[in-house]
Structure formats: C-alpha cells, structure tokens
Design a protein around this motif. Structure first.
Motif, PDB file in Angstrom:
ATOM      1  N   THR A  42      21.996  29.723   4.853  1.00 34.68           N
ATOM      2  CA  THR A  42      22.308  29.100   3.564  1.00 34.68           C
ATOM      3  C   THR A  42      21.271  29.518   2.524  1.00 34.68           C
ATOM      4  N   SER A  43      21.754  29.833   1.340  1.00 37.47           N
ATOM      5  CA  SER A  43      20.837  30.130   0.236  1.00 37.47           C
ATOM      6  C   SER A  43      21.075  29.122  -0.887  1.00 37.47           C
ATOM      7  N   HIS A  44      20.209  29.145  -1.849  1.00 39.90           N
ATOM      8  CA  HIS A  44      20.317  28.194  -2.971  1.00 39.90           C
ATOM      9  C   HIS A  44      21.586  28.400  -3.791  1.00 39.90           C
ATOM     10  N   GLY A  48      25.989  24.300  -2.089  1.00 42.30           N
ATOM     11  CA  GLY A  48      25.690  23.123  -1.291  1.00 42.30           C
ATOM     12  C   GLY A  48      26.402  23.087   0.054  1.00 42.30           C
TER      13      GLY A  48
END
Length: 142
Positions: A42-44, A48
C-alpha cells in the motif's frame, strides 16, 4: 467424486540409497498443505485501500500416526532422524513420497526434516507414534 484414503503409502529415502522404503502401520496421515505469505505494498496514493502481493510459499508440515512397533526398523529410523543433530546430512535433507490409492495412483514427492517423534502408550490400547516432518522446498505431484 470422492476418493478413499485407505491404501495410501508413505515412503522415505534412507541413507545414500536413492530408493524409497515404506513406512508400515500408518493409521493417519496429514499431507503437505500450502500457504503463501502476503506482502503489503500500500502506498499513500492508494485511496485508503490496502494492496498486497504474494510472498513466499510454505508447504507446512506432514503428520503421520503409526501403530508403533519398537522393533520395526522404519519406525526406529524415524526416531533416529528426529534426534539426529542438523549437521548430519540425513537429518536435514530426507526424501519422502506419498502414493495415494486413487485410480491414477497420484504421487507427492518432497524433501523434509523430521522434527518430531512422539509416542503414546495408553493402558488399554495399542502403542502409537506420531511423526512430524517439516517440508523443505517444493512438493511435486505426479
């Protein structure tokens, strides 16, 4: 269609010989399972929502219960493998084979480490032993 479990065989390689010897007296066997680790990536910027990729595969353990016979050479060999230090080649790289009793005689082969040999001696029952093997590497199906 269901297949019967009765009649399967479990064999192991013993010593430098590449042939397999059968383990007798089997009453229960749990074959290798398969699980895969997950790695979160997961990345920013992923709204979400978590994302994952597949990681390493693990074929788990094999558990075999036998009607234990202290005079049986194969049973003694498994106890020896369980108590042999890991710096001895046989203790760290033993070949195993499960042959099912299905129509096609499906065969699973794998290497593993005997990690346990646990005996049971009930007052009103047969001697038994449970052998635990940690699969090392992949499992081949033929």
């Amino acid at each position: 269609m269901a297949e019967k479990a009765y009649g399967l065989t479990f064999s192991y390689q013993h010593g430098a010989d590449s042939t397999y010897d059968a383990l007798g007296g089997i009453t229960d066997l749990s074959p290798p399972s398969v699980t895969k680790d997950t790695i979160e990536v997961t990345s920013h910027g992923d709204s979400g929502i978590r994302k994952y990729i597949g990681g390493l595969v693990d074929f788990g353990e094999v558990s075999i219960t036998v009607n234990y016979n202290p005079d049986d050479t194969a049973h003694a060999n498994f106890r020896t493998l369980a108590e042999t230090p890991n710096d001895v080649a046989d203790a760290t790289d033993t070949g195993f084979k499960i042959t099912y009793a299905d129509t096609g005689a499906t065969v699973l082969t794998f290497n593993g480490i005997v990690t346990g040999f646990e005996q049971e001696a009930p007052i009103d029952g047969q001697l038994s032993a449970t052998i635990t093997i940690k699969v090392s590497g992949s499992v081949t199906k033929a």
